[in-house]
Each structure stands twice: as C-alpha cells, then as structure tokens.
Design a protein around this motif. Structure first.
Motif, short mmCIF file in Angstrom:
data_model
loop_
_atom_site.label_atom_id
_atom_site.label_comp_id
_atom_site.label_asym_id
_atom_site.label_seq_id
_atom_site.Cartn_x
_atom_site.Cartn_y
_atom_site.Cartn_z
N GLU A 263 152.84 69.35 -57.91
CA GLU A 263 151.83 69.58 -56.87
C GLU A 263 152.35 70.53 -55.79
O GLU A 263 151.63 71.40 -55.31
CB GLU A 263 151.41 68.25 -56.25
CG GLU A 263 150.29 68.38 -55.23
CD GLU A 263 149.81 67.05 -54.71
OE1 GLU A 263 148.89 67.06 -53.87
OE2 GLU A 263 150.34 66.01 -55.14
N THR A 309 148.34 56.85 -61.94
CA THR A 309 146.96 56.83 -62.40
C THR A 309 146.22 58.17 -62.28
O THR A 309 145.10 58.29 -62.73
CB THR A 309 146.16 55.78 -61.61
OG1 THR A 309 146.25 56.08 -60.20
CG2 THR A 309 146.73 54.37 -61.85
N SER A 310 146.85 59.17 -61.69
CA SER A 310 146.18 60.46 -61.55
C SER A 310 146.01 61.10 -62.92
O SER A 310 146.74 60.78 -63.87
CB SER A 310 146.99 61.38 -60.65
OG SER A 310 148.19 61.80 -61.32
N PRO A 311 145.05 62.03 -63.06
CA PRO A 311 144.89 62.72 -64.35
C PRO A 311 146.18 63.41 -64.81
O PRO A 311 146.52 63.34 -66.00
CB PRO A 311 143.78 63.74 -64.06
CG PRO A 311 142.99 63.12 -62.96
CD PRO A 311 143.98 62.40 -62.11
N ASP A 312 146.90 64.06 -63.90
CA ASP A 312 148.15 64.73 -64.28
C ASP A 312 149.16 63.71 -64.82
O ASP A 312 149.86 63.98 -65.81
CB ASP A 312 148.75 65.45 -63.08
CG ASP A 312 148.03 66.75 -62.75
OD1 ASP A 312 147.16 67.15 -63.54
OD2 ASP A 312 148.34 67.35 -61.71
N GLN A 314 148.52 60.76 -66.23
CA GLN A 314 148.10 60.24 -67.52
C GLN A 314 148.33 61.26 -68.63
O GLN A 314 148.69 60.91 -69.75
CB GLN A 314 146.64 59.81 -67.46
CG GLN A 314 146.38 58.60 -66.55
CD GLN A 314 147.14 57.37 -67.02
OE1 GLN A 314 147.04 56.97 -68.18
NE2 GLN A 314 147.92 56.77 -66.12
#
Length: 330
Positions: A263, A309-312, A314
């Motif tokens: 990020e 739990t963020s899309p990245d 997962q």
C-alpha cells in the motif's frame, strides 16, 4: 554468558535537557540479564545531550527494578511501565515520549560498543539529514544453532559506504542493488520532527515490524546518508525473537508487512526508475511468508484468513495456498 561492561551503580549525570540532542528509545521485556550492558553503553556516550526512554512492556523478571534503579540515579533515564503489549506498541510509545532532536532505537539485549553518538549527530546536523544509517556487528551469545549463526554473523554489515546524501527511496534502491538493504530499526538515527511528521508507526501485534516501518519512513525521507561504521552490537542468542520464532507468527508478520508495504508503494509518488527495485523489496516480505507457509497447521491458516480480510490479503493467501498445494515441478 558474556558481559561487556562492568556492573556498577550508574553515576549521577547533569540535569535533563528540555530538548536533548538525542532520545534513545529502548523497549524492554524480561531483559534483566542484558540491561546493564545496554544502558551502560548508552549512558557512557559523550558529547550530545541524552534522553533515554525505556518502555517496560510488562516484564515479569527483575527488569523493572533494574530500570527504576537507573532512573533514580540518572535523570536522563525515564521509565514508562505498561501492560505487556508487544514491541511495536512499546516503540510507538517511546517515539511519542521522545523530546530529543533526533531519535534512535536500541533493543534491550543489545548495546553500542563505542562512543559514537557524537559523530552521528555531527554528521546529521552538517548534512541536514532526515535519516543517518549505520552498520552493526553480530556476536554469538550461548547455544545458537549453527544455521542461525551462519545467517546472521555478517548480515548487518554492508559491503560499502553510501556517504553522499540522497532520498530515502534512492538509498533503498542503491542498497538493494548491492544486497546491502537492511531494515533493522536500530541501524539509523532519525530526525524526530521528520519521524513524527511522516505519520509512520509500528504495526502492533506482529514480528518483522521493522520491514514496513523502515520502508515507509525511507520513502518519505528527502535526505539520507550512510556511515559504514559498526555503531550497534547485535546479540544473537537462544530464545530471542529471531532464534525462537514460531512459523505461524513469522508468516503473519511477513504477510501483514507485505500488505502494508504494498500500500505504501502504491500511494508513493515514484521517482523515475526506482519503482521496480522498490517492488523487489516489497516482494521480499511475501517471499518470507511463502517459505514458511507450507509448515503451518490448518488452524493457523484459518487464523490468517480471519485476520487479513482485505481483498489484497485474501488474494495473497490464495496464492500462498495454491502454491503449496501444487505438486513440485520435475
């Protein structure tokens, strides 16, 4: 167990400065065996005015008593006692407490082998630096596995000097290209107002927290330099974070570091030609998770899925899972 400084009662020092030159932040957890070495080495520094902020992170041995003894006898020493919250929280608290123009971190089982702080402050002042990096030598204390010692014996010593000031991003790239990039947070002096203004903090609850902290701080630094001097002495011992680290904690630390660093890089305004090498540094933390992922039990993998739990996150976990589920290539 080797001792490097003679045990003694600390001698009284001048009154605390309202704005000392340097704040030394020392997170402490059950370090009674090494605190005299650590604190004596700091208080023996001559030249710059000092503030020593020790964060007692809920120690259950005699560390609290040792720290309080130093604080009673030397006004430069401040002790903050807090419930056990982990090294990241202790370091963040120490940075919040810092009153010095510069701040430097020191682990409580390590020490400074020489009177070098004055040289660092003079260089940082002369070049108007945000960060001044330096080197570290390792020493073996006790029964350390040979593989661990082989890895760390010369790990913290760089191959050359990077004395000419440059941006932090350029410094990362230059060091990475020479295999010299080391994120250990004890290996640089930072201007305190820069560190606070950068808004960078240590991620609570993880190991390997040096990786995202140093990376984010250096991306924001306009002027950095490096001295090829072994300012720091790193104790490689049985039972330390790096020698007794559980695979599940290591994977969690590397994975969350990778996500944070990704990020940071995504939000950074790139200097021309640097992004690819910076991406290699970020990917290195993912590789750290990849190497140990296969050894994790199912419950540890499930915990990672619930924590990240963020899309990245997962997506990264899917990649790790599928990579280790695939049969090896022949």
């Amino acid at each position: 167990m080797p001792r490097f400084f003679t045990e003694r009662e600390p001698t009284p020092a001048p009154r605390r400065e309202t704005e000392p030159d340097v704040t030394v932040v020392i997170p402490v957890y059950n370090s009674e065996s090494w605190l005299d070495d650590c604190l004596s080495s700091v208080l023996a520094q001559t030249g710059p005015s000092l503030e020593v902020v020790c964060i007692d992170d809920g120690s259950t041995d005699s560390s609290s008593e040792v720290l309080d003894r130093y604080a009673r006898l030397d006004p430069r020493v401040t002790v903050v006692h807090q419930p056990n919250s982990g090294q990241s929280v202790a370091r963040n608290r120490g940075l919040d407490e810092a009153k010095g123009r510069y701040v430097v971190f020191l682990d409580s089982d390590d020490f400074w082998p020489s009177d070098s702080l004055a040289t660092l402050v003079a260089d940082a002042d002369a070049e108007n630096l945000d960060m001044l990096l330096f080197d570290c030598f390792s020493f073996r204390d006790g029964a350390v596995p040979e593989a661990v010692w082989t890895r760390y014996a010369h790990y913290y010593q760089r191959s050359r000097e990077y004395r000419e000031p440059r941006s932090g991003a350029q410094m990362i790239v230059d060091m990475r290209r020479n295999r010299d990039y080391r994120p250990h947070v004890g290996m640089y002096l930072t201007r305190t107002d820069f560190a606070r203004g950068a808004g960078v903090t240590f991620i609570p609850g993880i190991v390997h927290q040096d990786n995202p902290y140093t990376f984010a701080l250096m991306l924001r630094a306009q002027r950095t330099a490096h001295r090829r001097d072994d300012i720091y002495a790193r104790r490689i011992r049985a039972g330390s974070t790096i020698t007794a680290l559980a695979d599940a904690n290591s994977v969690k630390g590397y994975l969350l570091s990778f996500l944070d660093m990704s990020e940071e890089l995504r939000n950074w305004s790139p200097e021309p030609g640097l992004t690819s090498t910076l991406a290699e540094v970020v990917y290195g933390t993912f590789e750290g998770a990849h190497k140990k992922f296969a050894s994790l039990p199912r419950e540890a993998v499930a915990e990672l899925h619930s924590l990240a739990t963020s899309p990245d996150a997962q997506i990264a976990l899917q990649i790790l899972t599928k990579a280790h589920a695939s049969p090896p290539r022949r």
